[in-house]
Design a protein around this motif. Structure first.
Motif, PDB file in Angstrom:
ATOM      1  N   CYS A 126     -17.009 -17.818 155.547  1.00  0.00           N
ATOM      2  CA  CYS A 126     -18.216 -18.276 156.230  1.00  0.00           C
ATOM      3  C   CYS A 126     -18.930 -17.066 156.810  1.00  0.00           C
TER       4      CYS A 126
ATOM      5  N   LYS B 223     -15.846 -23.112 162.627  1.00  0.00           N
ATOM      6  CA  LYS B 223     -17.274 -22.810 162.505  1.00  0.00           C
ATOM      7  C   LYS B 223     -18.041 -23.336 163.718  1.00  0.00           C
TER       8      LYS B 223
ATOM      9  N   PHE C  54     -22.193 -15.750 159.281  1.00  0.00           N
ATOM     10  CA  PHE C  54     -23.282 -15.982 160.212  1.00  0.00           C
ATOM     11  C   PHE C  54     -24.078 -14.684 160.303  1.00  0.00           C
ATOM     12  N   HIS C  55     -25.395 -14.736 160.144  1.00  0.00           N
ATOM     13  CA  HIS C  55     -26.240 -13.570 160.413  1.00  0.00           C
ATOM     14  C   HIS C  55     -26.774 -13.805 161.814  1.00  0.00           C
TER      15      HIS C  55
ATOM     16  N   LYS D 113     -29.230 -17.109 160.312  1.00  0.00           N
ATOM     17  CA  LYS D 113     -28.924 -17.770 159.049  1.00  0.00           C
ATOM     18  C   LYS D 113     -27.421 -17.991 158.954  1.00  0.00           C
ATOM     19  N   LYS D 114     -27.022 -19.078 158.330  1.00  0.00           N
ATOM     20  CA  LYS D 114     -25.610 -19.365 158.090  1.00  0.00           C
ATOM     21  C   LYS D 114     -25.412 -19.570 156.599  1.00  0.00           C
ATOM     22  N   GLY D 115     -24.220 -19.259 156.128  1.00  0.00           N
ATOM     23  CA  GLY D 115     -23.951 -19.469 154.722  1.00  0.00           C
ATOM     24  C   GLY D 115     -22.509 -19.181 154.386  1.00  0.00           C
ATOM     25  N   SER D 116     -22.211 -19.205 153.128  1.00  0.00           N
ATOM     26  CA  SER D 116     -20.863 -18.937 152.641  1.00  0.00           C
ATOM     27  C   SER D 116     -20.922 -17.946 151.496  1.00  0.00           C
ATOM     28  N   LEU D 117     -19.878 -17.159 151.380  1.00  0.00           N
ATOM     29  CA  LEU D 117     -19.737 -16.236 150.263  1.00  0.00           C
ATOM     30  C   LEU D 117     -18.395 -16.476 149.607  1.00  0.00           C
ATOM     31  N   LYS D 118     -18.387 -16.552 148.299  1.00  0.00           N
ATOM     32  CA  LYS D 118     -17.130 -16.676 147.580  1.00  0.00           C
ATOM     33  C   LYS D 118     -16.418 -15.334 147.608  1.00  0.00           C
TER      34      LYS D 118
ATOM     35  N   ILE E 186     -13.727 -19.045 149.912  1.00  0.00           N
ATOM     36  CA  ILE E 186     -14.984 -18.936 150.638  1.00  0.00           C
ATOM     37  C   ILE E 186     -14.774 -18.284 152.000  1.00  0.00           C
TER      38      ILE E 186
ATOM     39  N   GLU F 252     -20.020 -20.964 166.434  1.00  0.00           N
ATOM     40  CA  GLU F 252     -21.440 -21.188 166.662  1.00  0.00           C
ATOM     41  C   GLU F 252     -21.724 -21.529 168.121  1.00  0.00           C
TER      42      GLU F 252
END
Length: 131
Positions: free
Chosen positions: A6, A41, A8-9, A57-62, A4, A45
């Motif tokens: 992390c 993280k 952040f947009h 927006k925050k999220g995760s990408l594999k 993963i 932030e």
């Protein structure tokens, strides 16, 4: 490779010194997979917010998604194009320097199938980016 990354947009607003026009900038910020921890993280932030950056927006990408969509390749296109996207016959390689380093003409290497970009070379050798 860790699974993963992390993401952040982020969005920033700033006034240009040359005019009174509001400039809006937007970007994706990736934390490299090996560094993704809760503490990192939180640090990222808090530092972004401290600098007045709004996190949209925050999220995760594999990693599989990052690789499949070539997100890093496209982000770093100038470098990545030579390493992973363009094929050897599409590269402008200084023939004299190549021959001096490898003892074979660049075109001869390409024609004989010995020239690879990084992605294809790894595949040919049966190795991945971590090896």
């Amino acid at each position: 490779r860790l699974p993963i990354s992390c993401v952040f947009h982020i969005c920033t607003h700033a006034y240009c010194n040359l005019s009174s026009v509001m400039v809006k900038n937007s970007a994706f910020l990736f934390i490299k997979p090996h560094a993704v921890t809760d503490k990192v993280k939180e640090l990222v932030e808090s530092n972004l917010k401290e600098k007045g950056v709004r996190i949209v927006k925050k999220g995760s990408l594999k990693s599989e998604v990052i690789d499949k969509k070539k997100l890093i390749d496209n982000h770093y296109y100038a470098i990545a194009s030579k390493a992973t996207i363009l094929k050897p016959n599409q590269l402008n390689v200084p023939a004299d320097k190549f021959k001096g380093q490898f003892g074979i003409e660049w075109q001869a290497a390409v024609d004989s199938g010995k020239g690879f970009n990084a992605m294809d070379g790894g595949e040919d050798l049966g190795i991945d980016a971590d090896q």
